[in-house]
Design an enzyme around this catalytic site. Structure first.
Site, PDB file in Angstrom:
ATOM      1  CD  GLU A 292       7.493  -0.121  -0.418  1.00 37.42           C
ATOM      2  OE1 GLU A 292       6.683   0.788  -0.172  1.00 37.42           O
ATOM      3  OE2 GLU A 292       8.640   0.110  -0.895  1.00 37.42           O
ATOM      4  CD  GLU A 322       5.375   1.418   6.664  1.00 35.27           C
ATOM      5  OE1 GLU A 322       4.167   1.160   6.465  1.00 35.27           O
ATOM      6  OE2 GLU A 322       6.157   1.778   5.760  1.00 35.27           O
ATOM      7  CG  ASP A 476       2.249  -1.030  -2.575  1.00 34.75           C
ATOM      8  OD1 ASP A 476       3.251  -1.332  -1.906  1.00 34.75           O
ATOM      9  OD2 ASP A 476       1.085  -1.260  -2.192  1.00 34.75           O
TER      10      ASP A 476
END
Length: 494
Positions: A292, A322, A476
């Protein structure tokens, strides 16, 4: 009023009569005639959300072969969630212009970086270098009216989400202090070597869509995270984590926390990254590893992760900031784009995902890399890109991730269609450059699938919460849910 109704009825009769003679005619006529709009656009929008939500409930099914044990590590902490604008005002900080800082050294750096990301509606995470100054801010945050304490850190949050499945045994390894241990789900196993005397605190400064501070207005809800966290910053629990896998014997390993090392400086991360690669390489080859990612600013560090870590993991999860930074660091597709404007273009996202799997994954069967899966999530839609032959049930997995994003952001257990809205594009392209395929979204079967070479893409929309209650941990939860619904198809070692 009755005259208008009569006219509409006569027009309908006339069109119906003409239809029998020429079935193509009404469509031609209707190009020039506007009938009264008896259904408001909001009702029409609502029906799309209802159709998508109902389709999710029907189509999301667990895979035939499910994970029984998942090991998660290594970043864990206590999150203090507070109003960003409220806390900064309480710290007697005045609004002004924004400026990004790779590392925060003072309250002024914090103010500038917070404004920089707030005006973009973007998430970010930074290291605060001054321990004493951070502790003063942390005390003010914990005492701020309405501040809430939660389980924090990607690994702990993924573990908490996985633990909601009663048949799944979860091992969590990371710096677990007394407060965090107390808050963890009782189903989570924590190795004794992971327990420490004090907790690591992370401050999450949230802002709402449209919230204003000075001349800055947030285009969407998001958060700015910062901490002075040395245990997580050095990934000090990584070796303990890998050592505990032999006894636990997991079916799947989930790794996070690499982004925390960035704030420790180049000398430390260069050395620690080599040790991390060595530790990850010690994990048995038949166990898939999901990595992750999180917000980073150092292109050299991101490039090192891309070159050294990505090829030895089987799956990665990341968001739009990201993904673009990853392409900028590696000089990949659309690296000249400074930032996304509005909803990230599906074609551009698809180009970068394909590039990652071609450059650092196993899209070429002769490649020695292990990476075969990328779970991409942004506010409006999610994409799962997988190399053919390795993963199953990915349509259900991408929908499950989107569904939890829609419900959790609203603080609910299930999707409430009155509280969400569809923001995903209904039409898009498979690539930003040629060759490109025009694709569309079917709300009744809300997964659009396309292939590029031997990589398959699954896209589903997110029903975006209109008034999100909490944005922290959404990525998450999306990752955890996507993994629960994923199935490893191949028996060959990674």
């Amino acid at each position: 009023m009755w005259r208008k109704a009569s006219a509409a009825a006569l027009l309908a009769l006339a069109v119906g009569y003409l239809y029998h003679g020429n079935p193509e005619l009404p469509e031609q006529i209707l190009q020039y005639i506007t009938l009264p709009n008896f259904q408001s656009s909001s009702q029409s929008q609502n029906s799309l959300e209802q159709v998508i939500s109902a389709a999710w409930e029907t189509l999301i099914t667990l895979p035939t072969r499910q994970w029984s044990k998942v090991a998660v590590g290594v970043n864990a902490c206590v999150d203090v969630v507070v109003s960003g604008v409220g806390l900064l005002q309480a710290l007697a900080v005045d609004p002004g212009s924004g400026l990004d800082h790779e590392v925060l050294h003072s309250k002024e750096d914090l103010r500038e970086a917070f404004i920089h990301y707030m005006e973009r509606g973007a998430a970010a995470e930074r290291f605060f270098s001054d321990k004493e100054s951070f502790q003063r801010i942390a005390r003010a945050a914990a005492e701020y009216p309405g501040a809430k304490l939660y389980v924090g850190g990607n690994a702990a949050l993924i573990g908490q989400k996985l633990a909601t499945y009663p048949d799944l045994m979860v091992l969590l390894c990371g710096p677990v202090g007394p407060k965090l241990h107390e808050m963890l789900d009782e189903q989570i196993v924590v190795p004794p070597d992971s327990l420490q005397e004090t907790d690591e605190y992370h401050l999450i400064l949230e802002y709402k869509a449209g919230e204003q501070w000075g001349s800055t207005q947030a285009p969407q809800a998001n958060r700015f995270i910062f901490s002075h966290d040395v245990s997580n910053g050095e990934m000090s629990s990584l070796e303990t984590f890998v050592a505990s896998l032999e006894e636990f014997e997991p079916d799947l390993v989930v790794l996070s926390g690499l982004h925390m090392m960035e704030g420790q400086g180049r000398e430390l991360w260069e050395e620690r990254l080599k040790e991390a690669v060595a530790a990850i390489s010690d994990i048995r080859k038949d166990i898939p590893i999901h990595l992750e990612l999180a917000s980073m600013t150092d292109k050299d560090y991101m490039n090192s992760i891309m070159q050294e870590v990505m090829p030895i993991v089987s799956s990665i999860g990341l968001n739009e900031q990201e993904l673009l930074f990853l392409s900028q660091a590696g000089e990949g597709p659309h690296a000249d784009l400074a930032s996304w404007k509005g909803i990230p273009d599906v074609g551009r996202v698809s180009d970068i995902l394909l590039w990652v799997l071609e450059q650092h994954g196993r899209s070429d069967p002769s490649s020695e890399a292990d990476l075969t899966r990328i779970h991409f999530h942004t506010l409006a839609y999610h994409i799962l890109a997988t190399v053919d032959g390795y993963w199953g049930n990915q349509a259900a997995a991408v929908m499950a991730g989107a569904r939890v994003a829609s419900s959790q952001a609203c603080g609910l257990r299930s999707v409430d269609v009155s509280k969400v809205e569809l923001k995903a594009p209904l039409e898009f392209h498979s690539s930003y450059t040629e060759p490109q395929e025009k694709l569309s979204l079917n709300p009744a079967e809300p997964v659009t699938v396309w292939r590029r070479g031997n990589v398959t893409f699954h896209l589903t929309p997110v029903l975006v919460c209109k008034q999100p209650l909490r944005t922290v941990g959404l990525g998450d939860a999306i990752t955890a849910e996507g993994l629960v619904y994923s199935e490893l198809k191949t028996q060959q070692p990674f």
